[in-house]
Design an enzyme around this catalytic site. Structure first.
Site, PDB file in Angstrom:
ATOM      1  NE  ARG A  17      -4.336  -1.507   2.061  1.00 10.64           N
ATOM      2  CZ  ARG A  17      -4.738  -2.605   2.929  1.00 10.64           C
ATOM      3  NH1 ARG A  17      -4.005  -2.710   3.866  1.00 10.64           N
ATOM      4  NH2 ARG A  17      -5.734  -3.178   2.558  1.00 10.64           N
ATOM      5  CG  ASP A  68       1.025 -27.437   4.991  1.00 11.71           C
ATOM      6  OD1 ASP A  68       1.823 -27.196   5.768  1.00 11.71           O
ATOM      7  OD2 ASP A  68       0.015 -28.462   5.410  1.00 11.71           O
ATOM      8  CG  HIS A  69       5.761 -23.938   6.485  1.00 10.32           C
ATOM      9  ND1 HIS A  69       4.763 -23.372   7.232  1.00 10.32           N
ATOM     10  CD2 HIS A  69       6.838 -24.307   7.299  1.00 10.32           C
ATOM     11  CE1 HIS A  69       5.003 -23.696   8.582  1.00 10.32           C
ATOM     12  NE2 HIS A  69       6.251 -24.162   8.542  1.00 10.32           N
ATOM     13  CE  LYS A  85       8.630 -27.627   8.686  1.00 12.21           C
ATOM     14  NZ  LYS A  85       9.518 -26.463   9.352  1.00 12.21           N
ATOM     15  CD  GLU A 117       5.588 -23.521  17.155  1.00 10.85           C
ATOM     16  OE1 GLU A 117       6.209 -22.534  16.699  1.00 10.85           O
ATOM     17  OE2 GLU A 117       4.181 -23.539  17.065  1.00 10.85           O
ATOM     18  CG  ASP A 149      -1.104 -21.562  14.060  1.00 10.56           C
ATOM     19  OD1 ASP A 149      -1.007 -20.847  12.967  1.00 10.56           O
ATOM     20  OD2 ASP A 149      -0.402 -21.609  14.719  1.00 10.56           O
ATOM     21  CG  HIS A 173       1.717 -26.711   9.331  1.00  7.57           C
ATOM     22  ND1 HIS A 173       1.516 -26.401   7.952  1.00  7.57           N
ATOM     23  CD2 HIS A 173       1.762 -25.854  10.499  1.00  7.57           C
ATOM     24  CE1 HIS A 173       1.712 -24.983   8.187  1.00  7.57           C
ATOM     25  NE2 HIS A 173       1.815 -24.683   9.460  1.00  7.57           N
TER      26      HIS A 173
HETATM   27  C1  BG6 Z   1       2.719 -21.569  11.183  1.00  7.26           C
HETATM   28  C2  BG6 Z   1       2.156 -21.181  12.272  1.00  7.26           C
HETATM   29  O1  BG6 Z   1       2.077 -22.272  10.284  1.00  7.26           O
HETATM   30  O2  BG6 Z   1       4.020 -22.632  11.602  1.00  7.26           O
HETATM   31  C3  BG6 Z   1       2.903 -20.811  13.320  1.00  7.26           C
HETATM   32  O3  BG6 Z   1       1.155 -20.293  11.763  1.00  7.26           O
HETATM   33  C4  BG6 Z   1       4.030 -21.856  13.853  1.00  7.26           C
HETATM   34  O4  BG6 Z   1       2.158 -20.698  14.712  1.00  7.26           O
HETATM   35  C5  BG6 Z   1       4.588 -22.457  12.652  1.00  7.26           C
HETATM   36  O5  BG6 Z   1       4.774 -21.507  14.712  1.00  7.26           O
HETATM   37  C6  BG6 Z   1       5.635 -23.585  12.729  1.00  7.26           C
HETATM   38  O6  BG6 Z   1       6.422 -23.908  11.838  1.00  7.26           O
HETATM   39  P1  BG6 Z   1       7.604 -24.404  11.849  1.00  7.26           P
HETATM   40  O7  BG6 Z   1       8.354 -24.572  10.482  1.00  7.26           O
HETATM   41  O8  BG6 Z   1       8.622 -23.396  12.715  1.00  7.26           O
HETATM   42  O9  BG6 Z   1       7.284 -25.859  12.513  1.00  7.26           O
END
Ligand code: BG6
Length: 506
Positions: free
Chosen positions: A47, A181-182, A186, A220, A239, A244
Site C-alpha cells: 500500500r 503448506d510449508h 520440509k 514449540e 493453526d 501441517h
Molecule cells: C505456522 C504457524 O504455520 O507454523 C505458526 O502459523 C507456527 O504458529 C509455525 O509457529 C511452525 O512452523 P515451523 O516450520 O517452525 O515448525
C-alpha cells in the site's frame, strides 16, 4: 535440476513479514543455485508508495538478515530484478498500475506473460485480490500461464473454506491454485515417502498387524510472539493441526501412489483424509483436549501467560495446546489409534512422527530387563532431522537382560548437503508448475470437515475446559488421558534425536 520457464513473480504483501523473512530469502537461495528462470523479474506490491530503489534496499536487508545462504556476495545483483508498485488490494483501480508495470517489465525482458501471484497477505484480502486481478484481465492465460499461491489459513472452518474455494474458482481453475503448506516443503516430510516406498523393510510392517499406534508431536518453545491478534481467531487446532499435522499424518498413513506424480500422490492423501473416522460432538471432550499456557518461570526467565500477551483478550479461551485421538478407517489402519499434539510454550521446539510397533506376542525376557521405549520408529522432522529406531538388545554379561538401544541416522551426516528451506522448494515447484507438494482443494475441505465437530464443540461449549499449563511444561496433564492404556504415555522428545531418559535440555 531444470530452470523454470521465464516468468514474473508478483508478491502481494511485498513489505510484510512473510515476504521478507521467507519468500525473499528463498528466492535468493534459488538465485545463488542458478535455479531461477533465465529471464525473470520480481514485482512486489504494497500500500505504501516507495521507489524501486527503496524497496531493493529493504530486500538487501532481508537477505542479509534472514537468508541461510553463506554466500551473500551476490545480493546486489539479486536485488536488481526487484520492482515495486503500490497497489491497494481492496481498490480495483489500483490494479491497472500493476497491469501496466507488468506489461512494461515483460516487454523490457521480452518474455511471455507467465506470472506467479503470491498472496502473502491476511486472508480477508484473498478474494478481493483474486477478483481485482480477474477484473484487470491478469488471470487470462492466452499468452502465458497464471498461477496463484495462497497462504494458510485457507478458511477458518469447513463452510468458510468451501466458500473461499467457490470464490477463487470463479476466477481460476484448480490447476492454477497453489495452496501452500510449508510443512510439505520440509525435506524430512518428503523423506517419509522415500523411506517408506524405496525400502522393502518398512512397508510390510506398516499396518494394523504390526503397528500399535502412531504419535505425532509438534511442540514449540516460543509463545504467540507478536501474532496475538491472528492467533486469537485461530488457536492451535486451526493453526497447526488442520494443515501441517494432518498432512504429516497423511504422508505417514497413505498408500503407495501408483506413480510419483502430483495427481497420484495427492489422490492418496485425500483418500486418507476421507477415511478419517468422523468425531461425534458428544465424544469431543474424550478425544480432544485443549489447553492454554499460563505464566511461569522458565530457565530463570519470567514468561507471560497467553492471556497477558499483546492483542489477546484477558479472558480468552483460545487454545495454545491441542491433543487429539483419532482413527483412520481403512484396511491398513483399522483400529490403530493416531495421536496428535501440538502446543506453544512447551519445553522445546521439536516435530516428530513416531510409529509404535506392537510388542512381541510373548514376553520371553520380561523378568530380566526393561524394554520401555522399544519398538519405536521415530521420524524426526525438526530439529536434528533424522530417523531413529529403538529396539531391545541383550545387556552383555550373565543372563538375558534387555535394554533399549538406538539406531539412528541424522541428516547432518549428509555433510555436504544443505537442507533446503521449505519455501525454497515450494517456490521452485510452483515456478515449474509442479503441484505435488501443494494441497488440493478436496484435501483441504476433507481436513476441515473432519475437524469441524471439534472446532464447533469447542467454540460453542465454554463449559468444556481449557486446561491451563505452566509455560515450559508439556501441556495439560489431562492430555495423558487420551492414551487410554495405563502403561503408555506420550513420548517426551529432546532437541537431540537420540537423547533419552530424563528430559535433556533442562
Ligand atoms: C505456522 C504457524 O504455520 O507454523 C505458526 O502459523 C507456527 O504458529 C509455525 O509457529 C511452525 O512452523 P515451523 O516450520 O517452525 O515448525
Amino acid at each position: 535440476m531444470k530452470k523454470p520457464e521465464n516468468q514474473i513473480i508478483v508478491i502481494f504483501g511485498g513489505k510484510g513479514d512473510l515476504a521478507m523473512r521467507k519468500i525473499v530469502p528463498a528466492l535468493y537461495s534459488l538465485f545463488v543455485q542458478d535455479l531461477l528462470p533465465a529471464k525473470y523479474a520480481v514485482v512486489a506490491t504494497g500500500r505504501n508508495e516507495i521507489t524501486d530503489d527503496a524497496y531493493q534496499s529493504e530486500v538487501r536487508v532481508a537477505v542479509n538478515s534472514f537468508s541461510a545462504e553463506k554466500d551473500k556476495t551476490r545480493v546486489n545483483e539479486f536485488t536488481e530484478t526487484f520492482r515495486y508498485v503500490d497497489v491497494d488490494p481492496s481498490i480495483a483501480e489500483t490494479f491497472t498500475r500493476l497491469s501496466s508495470a507488468l506489461t512494461k517489465v515483460r516487454s523490457a525482458l521480452d518474455i511471455a506473460s507467465n506470472t506467479l501471484f503470491y498472496f502473502s497477505v491476511p486472508p480477508e484480502l484473498y478474494t478481493a485480490i483474486s477478483d481485482h486481478l480477474a477484473l484487470a484481465g491478469l488471470n487470462a492465460e492466452s499468452d502465458g500461464w497464471k498461477r496463484i499461491i495462497i497462504e494458510k489459513p485457507y478458511g477458518h472452518d469447513y463452510e468458510s473454506a468451501t466458500a473461499l474455494n467457490v470464490k477463487l474458482l470463479e476466477n481460476w481453475k484448480e490447476n492454477q491454485i497453489y495452496r501452500i503448506d510449508h510443512y510439505l516443503g520440509k525435506e524430512t516430510v518428503q523423506n517419509i515417502l522415500v523411506m517408506r516406498f524405496s525400502n522393502g523393510i518398512f512397508e510390510p510392517l506398516w499396518n494394523r498387524n504390526y503397528v500399535h499406534h502412531v504419535e505425532i508431536t509438534s511442540s514449540e518453545s516460543l509463545g504467540v510472539e507478536r501474532r496475538g491478534a491472528y492467533y486469537e481467531g485461530a488457536g492451535a487446532l486451526r493453526d497447526m493441526v488442520q494443515n501441517h499435522l494432518l498432512n504429516l499424518a497423511g504422508f505417514v498413513a497413505m498408500e503407495p501412489p501408483s506413480a510419483m506424480d502430483s495427481t497420484s500422490i495427492r489422490n492418496e492423501i485425500v483418500k486418507v483424509f476421507q477415511s478419517l473416522r468422523p468425531i461425534r460432538p458428544e465424544d469431543v471432550p474424550r478425544v480432544a483436549i485443549r489447553g492454554q499456557y499460563t505464566g511461569a518461570h522458565v530457565k530463570g526467565e519470567s514468561i507471560k501467560g497467553y492471556r497477558e500477551e499483546e492483542h489477546v483478550d484477558p479472558s480468552s479461551i483460545t487454545e495454545t495446546f491441542a491433543a487429539l485421538k483419532f482413527y483412520i478407517d481403512n484396511w491398513r489402519w483399522g483400529g490403530v489409534p493416531f495421536y496428535i499434539r501440538t502446543g506453544k510454550r512447551l519445553p522445546t521446539r521439536v516435530t516428530e512422527a513416531v510409529v509404535h510397533f506392537k510388542e512381541t506376542p510373548h514376553a520371553l525376557f520380561s523378568q530380566n530387563g526393561d524394554c520401555e521405549g522399544c519398538n519405536q520408529l521415530i521420524i524426526r522432522i525438526q530439529p536434528d532431522e533424522g530417523v531413529l529406531l529403538k529396539f531391545g538388545m541383550k545387556i552383555p554379561g550373565a543372563g538375558f537382560n534387555v535394554r533399549n538401544v538406538n539406531m539412528d541416522f541424522h541428516y547432518a551426516d549428509f555433510a555436504s548437503e544443505r537442507i533446503p528451506e521449505a519455501y525454497e522448494r515450494l517456490l521452485y515447484d510452483c515456478m515449474n508448475g509442479d503441484m505435488t507438494l501443494y494441497t488440493r482443494s478436496d484435501a483441504v475441505l476433507a481436513a476441515w470437515r473432519f475437524l469441524d465437530p471439534v472446532i464447533k464443540t469447542w467454540d460453542n461449549n465454554h463449559d468444556i475446559p481449557v486446561y491451563g499449563y505452566p509455560a515450559g511444561t508439556w501441556g495439560p496433564d489431562k492430555a495423558d488421558e487420551l492414551i487410554e492404556e495405563p502403561e503408555l504415555t506420550w513420548r517426551y522428545p529432546c532437541k537431540n534425536l537420540a537423547d533419552d531418559g530424563v528430559y535433556c535440555e533442562l
